[in-house]
Design an enzyme around this catalytic site. Structure first.
Site, short mmCIF file in Angstrom:
data_model
loop_
_atom_site.label_atom_id
_atom_site.label_comp_id
_atom_site.label_asym_id
_atom_site.label_seq_id
_atom_site.Cartn_x
_atom_site.Cartn_y
_atom_site.Cartn_z
N TYR A 116 117.29 15.65 39.58
CA TYR A 116 116.42 15.41 38.42
C TYR A 116 115.05 15.04 38.95
O TYR A 116 114.93 14.21 39.84
CB TYR A 116 116.99 14.26 37.57
CG TYR A 116 116.10 13.87 36.40
CD1 TYR A 116 115.95 14.72 35.31
CD2 TYR A 116 115.42 12.66 36.39
CE1 TYR A 116 115.13 14.36 34.23
CE2 TYR A 116 114.60 12.30 35.32
CZ TYR A 116 114.46 13.15 34.24
OH TYR A 116 113.67 12.80 33.18
N ASP B 180 111.08 14.49 46.54
CA ASP B 180 111.01 13.61 45.37
C ASP B 180 111.74 12.32 45.72
O ASP B 180 112.96 12.24 45.64
CB ASP B 180 111.63 14.29 44.15
CG ASP B 180 111.60 13.38 42.92
OD1 ASP B 180 111.16 12.22 43.05
OD2 ASP B 180 112.04 13.84 41.85
N LYS C 147 109.32 4.18 40.52
CA LYS C 147 110.30 3.09 40.51
C LYS C 147 109.87 1.90 41.40
O LYS C 147 108.98 1.17 40.99
CB LYS C 147 111.68 3.65 40.83
CG LYS C 147 112.05 4.71 39.75
CD LYS C 147 113.47 5.14 39.67
CE LYS C 147 113.69 5.94 38.40
NZ LYS C 147 114.07 7.33 38.53
C1 PLP Z 1 113.43 8.52 37.74
C2 PLP Z 1 113.13 9.77 38.46
C3 PLP Z 1 112.09 10.63 38.10
C4 PLP Z 1 111.30 10.44 36.83
O1 PLP Z 1 110.59 9.27 36.83
P1 PLP Z 1 110.11 8.65 35.40
O2 PLP Z 1 109.29 7.49 35.78
O3 PLP Z 1 111.35 8.34 34.65
O4 PLP Z 1 109.32 9.74 34.72
C5 PLP Z 1 111.80 11.71 38.91
N1 PLP Z 1 112.52 11.94 40.03
C6 PLP Z 1 113.53 11.16 40.40
C7 PLP Z 1 114.27 11.46 41.66
C8 PLP Z 1 113.89 10.06 39.64
O5 PLP Z 1 114.94 9.30 40.00
#
Ligand code: PLP
Length: 426
Positions: free
Chosen positions: A142, A237, A265
């Site tokens: 994701y 990512d 995060k």
């Molecule tokens: C949480 C997450 C996102 C999206 O981040 P948001 O701040 O919720 O838009 C993208 N990539 C990864 C791997 C994530 O865990």
């Protein structure tokens, strides 16, 4: 009806589904989501005054636990000086310097407000840099909810992908190619077929959005080699794994230098802050230096930057990750032991402060493996634990998080609860 149930009913009047992000609705586990009113250290309290040991930590950001005094103090001090300027500040320079110092692959970095924005911008930048359109992603990863990322695999390796959400144009989905995670042969085949059209690979180098699945060393090497050989951009990512699995993130563990990295995060310490950065020749394509447009009214927001800086300063302290890793492993080893004693088919793993557990015989290597775990049993386990005051992610497709605030006693209490729930759900 208790307060949680009343609030959930009331929430649905003006908020679609009663929540501001879908997984919060408990859709896959059933039941009523908990409405929280307070967090302190490893604990959260819901509106019915029930206390929980929290293994979600706002889905990863809260590596220091809730309301850490240093972070709180930094946030209050920053807010007193102004909530937002829409102009440069000294603190955002400090945060950019710190990120570049901590992650050698990042020579230049831009701050944004969410992980979705970071990945969306990194992809546009990779396309602008290479002059190519095709993007490779992997099943179960994701990367936020931008159009080009809400895509699932077509019926064959080289057939067009399909949108995984209504509202995503088929023409956008057609430029995203979706492959199975950890499948080196499929990746090699794809690059052999159309490597010169591929702008970028985007990957969660430790996937945390299909429960937790680690990339194999062969897969990691193949991604690096193939992108290098074909002039494509490798985007890590690390929105979830960044400053969560290790001080140098997954790339430090893999010993691989991606071209671009997305952070979120933990880097925002619980505030809306994320970032993307990498090679300076690629970052130089961004406006105002270059032709790739990207902007944000609240980007580098001073209150969010203060929370991020305060958090990063603490996790850099000696032994922080060592202690966090030991604590997280204690939880996983304990769960495995308790499962064994109760004859439960169960495995678990952790890296740094991130963990996954699965009602299956083996540690999953792909989305299909996670799909094949016993999700009915997961749901029963989730509710059993919730009833005993242990808050786990309400889905079998999410990773878990331990914070520096989780004590030995918290882990023991969790294992005690798990023992009786394993017996209950047999
Ligand atoms: C949480 C997450 C996102 C999206 O981040 P948001 O701040 O919720 O838009 C993208 N990539 C990864 C791997 C994530 O865990």
């Amino acid at each position: 009806m208790n307060q949680n149930q009343q609030l959930f009913a009331a929430a649905q009047k003006h908020i679609p589904g009663g929540v501001n992000s879908p997984v919060r609705a408990f859709g896959s586990v059933g039941g009523t989501p908990r409405f929280f009113k307070k967090g302190l250290g490893a604990y959260v309290w819901d509106v019915d005054d029930q206390r929980y040991i929290d293994y979600v930590g706002s889905w990863g950001p809260l590596i220091l636990g809730h309301t850490h005094p240093d972070v709180l103090e930094a946030v209050i001090a920053a807010a007193k000086n102004g909530m937002s300027f829409g102009a440069p500040t000294a603190a955002e320079v400090e945060l950019a310097d710190l990120i570049c110092e901590m992650l050698p692959s990042i020579e230049q970095v831009r701050l944004v407000s969410s992980g979705t924005e970071a990945t969306m911008s990194a992809i546009r930048l990779a396309r602008g840099f290479t002059g190519r359109d095709k993007l490779v992603k992997f099943e179960g990863c994701y990367h936020g909810h931008a159009d080009s990322l809400l895509v699932k695999a077509g019926s064959g390796l080289l057939t067009f992908s399909n949108p995984s959400s209504a509202g995503v144009p088929a023409s956008v989905a057609a430029d995203t190619l979706v492959l199975p995670y950890n499948d080196v042969a499929a990746l090699e085949e794809l690059f052999a077929e159309m490597g010169e059209q591929i702008a970028a690979i985007i990957v969660e180098p430790i996937a945390g959005n299909m429960n937790m699945v680690q990339a194999s060393p062969e897969f990691v090497q193949a991604m690096r080699k193939l992108t290098e050989n074909h002039g494509a951009v490798l985007i890590y990512d690390e929105v979830m794994t960044g400053f969560r699995v290790n001080l140098q993130c997954t790339q430090g563990l893999h010993g691989v230098k991606p071209d671009l990295t997305c952070l979120g995060k933990v880097v925002g310490g619980g505030m809306p802050l994320a970032a993307f950065g990498g090679r300076s020749d690629i970052m130089a394509k961004l406006a105002p230096l270059g032709p790739v447009y990207q902007a944000g009214t609240l980007s580098g927001n001073p209150v969010a930057v203060a929370a991020g800086l305060a958090t990063l300063k603490i996790i850099r302290e000696d032994d922080f990750f060592n202690r966090l890793s030991i604590q997280t492993k204690k939880l996983c080893d304990g769960l495995i032991q308790v499962a064994k004693e109760t004859n439960t088919i169960f495995v678990a793993q952790s890296v740094g402060g991130m963990f996954g557990f699965y009602f299956s015989k083996n540690i999953p290597q792909s989305f299909v493996d996670v799909m094949n775990s016993d999700r009915t049993r997961f749901n029963a386990f989730f509710h059993g634990m919730l009833n005993k005051g242990i808050y786990l992610a309400p889905s079998a497709f999410e990773a878990g998080f331990v914070s520096a605030a989780h004590s030995d006693q918290d882990i023991l209490d969790t294992l005690e609860a798990a023992r009786s729930v394993f017996l209950e759900i047999k």
